[in-house]
Design an enzyme around this catalytic site. Structure first.
Site, mmCIF file in Angstrom:
data_model
loop_
_atom_site.group_PDB
_atom_site.id
_atom_site.type_symbol
_atom_site.label_atom_id
_atom_site.label_comp_id
_atom_site.label_asym_id
_atom_site.label_seq_id
_atom_site.Cartn_x
_atom_site.Cartn_y
_atom_site.Cartn_z
ATOM 1 N N ARG A 1 -69.475 -74.691 -82.991
ATOM 2 C CA ARG A 1 -70.762 -75.184 -83.473
ATOM 3 C C ARG A 1 -70.676 -75.756 -84.880
ATOM 4 O O ARG A 1 -71.694 -76.179 -85.429
ATOM 5 C CB ARG A 1 -71.734 -74.005 -83.505
ATOM 6 C CG ARG A 1 -72.939 -74.146 -82.618
ATOM 7 C CD ARG A 1 -73.646 -72.823 -82.734
ATOM 8 N NE ARG A 1 -74.986 -72.822 -82.277
ATOM 9 C CZ ARG A 1 -75.355 -72.351 -81.093
ATOM 10 N NH1 ARG A 1 -74.483 -71.955 -80.216
ATOM 11 N NH2 ARG A 1 -76.632 -72.302 -80.801
ATOM 12 N N ARG B 1 -88.728 -70.780 -71.137
ATOM 13 C CA ARG B 1 -87.506 -70.157 -70.599
ATOM 14 C C ARG B 1 -87.693 -68.651 -70.397
ATOM 15 O O ARG B 1 -88.255 -67.952 -71.228
ATOM 16 C CB ARG B 1 -86.343 -70.380 -71.572
ATOM 17 C CG ARG B 1 -85.129 -69.529 -71.190
ATOM 18 C CD ARG B 1 -83.875 -69.967 -71.869
ATOM 19 N NE ARG B 1 -83.930 -69.832 -73.310
ATOM 20 C CZ ARG B 1 -82.947 -70.239 -74.109
ATOM 21 N NH1 ARG B 1 -81.871 -70.809 -73.602
ATOM 22 N NH2 ARG B 1 -83.052 -70.095 -75.404
ATOM 23 N N ARG C 1 -86.669 -64.788 -74.992
ATOM 24 C CA ARG C 1 -85.869 -64.496 -76.180
ATOM 25 C C ARG C 1 -86.721 -64.573 -77.450
ATOM 26 O O ARG C 1 -87.569 -65.437 -77.588
ATOM 27 C CB ARG C 1 -84.698 -65.503 -76.282
ATOM 28 C CG ARG C 1 -83.512 -65.079 -75.455
ATOM 29 C CD ARG C 1 -82.453 -66.132 -75.320
ATOM 30 N NE ARG C 1 -82.106 -66.861 -76.531
ATOM 31 C CZ ARG C 1 -81.174 -67.813 -76.572
ATOM 32 N NH1 ARG C 1 -80.506 -68.138 -75.477
ATOM 33 N NH2 ARG C 1 -80.903 -68.443 -77.688
ATOM 34 N N ARG D 1 -83.783 -73.857 -85.485
ATOM 35 C CA ARG D 1 -82.525 -73.970 -84.726
ATOM 36 C C ARG D 1 -82.170 -75.449 -84.510
ATOM 37 O O ARG D 1 -81.000 -75.826 -84.583
ATOM 38 C CB ARG D 1 -82.644 -73.242 -83.381
ATOM 39 C CG ARG D 1 -82.583 -71.731 -83.529
ATOM 40 C CD ARG D 1 -83.058 -71.002 -82.287
ATOM 41 N NE ARG D 1 -82.326 -71.330 -81.089
ATOM 42 C CZ ARG D 1 -82.777 -71.109 -79.852
ATOM 43 N NH1 ARG D 1 -83.974 -70.554 -79.676
ATOM 44 N NH2 ARG D 1 -82.054 -71.424 -78.821
ATOM 45 N N LYS E 1 -77.163 -76.071 -71.709
ATOM 46 C CA LYS E 1 -75.742 -75.674 -71.726
ATOM 47 C C LYS E 1 -75.505 -74.426 -70.866
ATOM 48 O O LYS E 1 -74.591 -74.387 -70.047
ATOM 49 C CB LYS E 1 -75.268 -75.398 -73.170
ATOM 50 C CG LYS E 1 -75.433 -76.574 -74.112
ATOM 51 C CD LYS E 1 -74.917 -76.260 -75.504
ATOM 52 C CE LYS E 1 -75.655 -75.149 -76.223
ATOM 53 N NZ LYS E 1 -77.075 -75.428 -76.501
#
Ligand code: AP5
Length: 217
Positions: free
Chosen positions: A90, A129, A162, A173, A15
């Protein structure tokens, strides 16, 4: 006429990667609820400290806090022409609140591209990431590496991983997404806004299809 695009998809679907390109293409602000929380945390605001309790466990920040933050962001003049929303809404309550907020602005959500990616791919994406400290530009050590390891191509700032990308937190998550966010797929399909994209393709292919889908709407 304003244009509001909502990007939907599980954690790691792409996203943020796609929102950055699409916002540039449409010349609209990219509004990421996750980035807004992280910015507040960096500045040690009360909102940031409250959000951190939930983010570190991979849970959703309560709706009232999140909706209040987005309401303030949408009041800024650059949102008048529209925005690319990433990570918000969300929950069904957030989606209803967004419809009401945009209604007050005489607008609505035009299109909801849903970037579909199977769960097994998400953990690999998130564990590889790297994010730019200054402006949140997104890289992947295998799929989208920076030219110089550890440095952002765009602004030269440090890249970091992160805290909530640890495999245990990612699993939570994804579970939270399945329970609380996935119902929005049917919600926006029923409203005639949903366009499903195959997020397992290379980044540029997803971008091509995303831009085509948004332009068609
Ligand atoms: P948030 O920051 O929104 O995280 P997320 O939704 O979990 O999404 P991510 O940012 O992890 O993934 P992404 O889909 O943007 O993927 P990306 O482009 O980076 O939220 C964090 C937390 O904040 C939440 O857990 C919650 O606590 C709180 N929060 C935020 N919004 C909230 C809300 N509305 N309500 C309540 N709480 C909220 O890509 C991932 C990786 O894959 C990158 O390395 C990228 O380079 C790579 N990649 C991307 N596309 C491809 C591709 N096609 N092929 C190969 N690699 C790819």
């Amino acid at each position: 006429m304003s244009t509001f695009v909502v990007l939907l998809g599980p954690p790691g679907a792409g996203k943020g990667t796609q929102a950055e390109v699409l916002a540039k293409e449409l010349d609209l602000p990219h509004i990421s609820s996750g980035d807004l929380f992280r910015e507040n945390l960096k500045n040690q605001t009360p909102l940031g400290k409250k959000a951190q309790e939930y983010m570190s466990r991979g849970e959703l920040v309560p709706d009232d806090v999140t909706i209040g933050m987005i309401r303030e962001r949408l009041k800024q003049p650059d949102s008048g022409r529209g925005a690319v929303l990433d990570g918000f809404p969300r929950t069904p309550a957030q989606a209803d609140a967004l419809a009401a907020l945009l209604g007050e602005m005489g607008s609505e959500v035009q299109v909801v591209p849903y970037i579909s990616v199977p769960a097994e791919t998400l953990i690999e994406r998130l564990s590889g990431r790297w994010t730019c400290r200054a402006q949140g530009h997104i890289y992947h050590e295998k799929y989208n590496p920076p030219k110089t390891p550890g440095k952002c191509d765009t602004d030269g700032s440090e890249l970091y991983q992160r805290d909530d990308d640890k495999p245990e937190t990612v699993k939570n998550r994804i579970a939270v997404y399945d329970q609380q966010t996935a119902p929005l797929i049917a919600y926006y399909r029923d409203h005639g806004k949903l366009v499903e994209l195959d997020g397992t393709q290379p980044i540029e292919k997803v971008t091509e299809q995303l831009i085509a889908a948004v332009e068609q709407k």
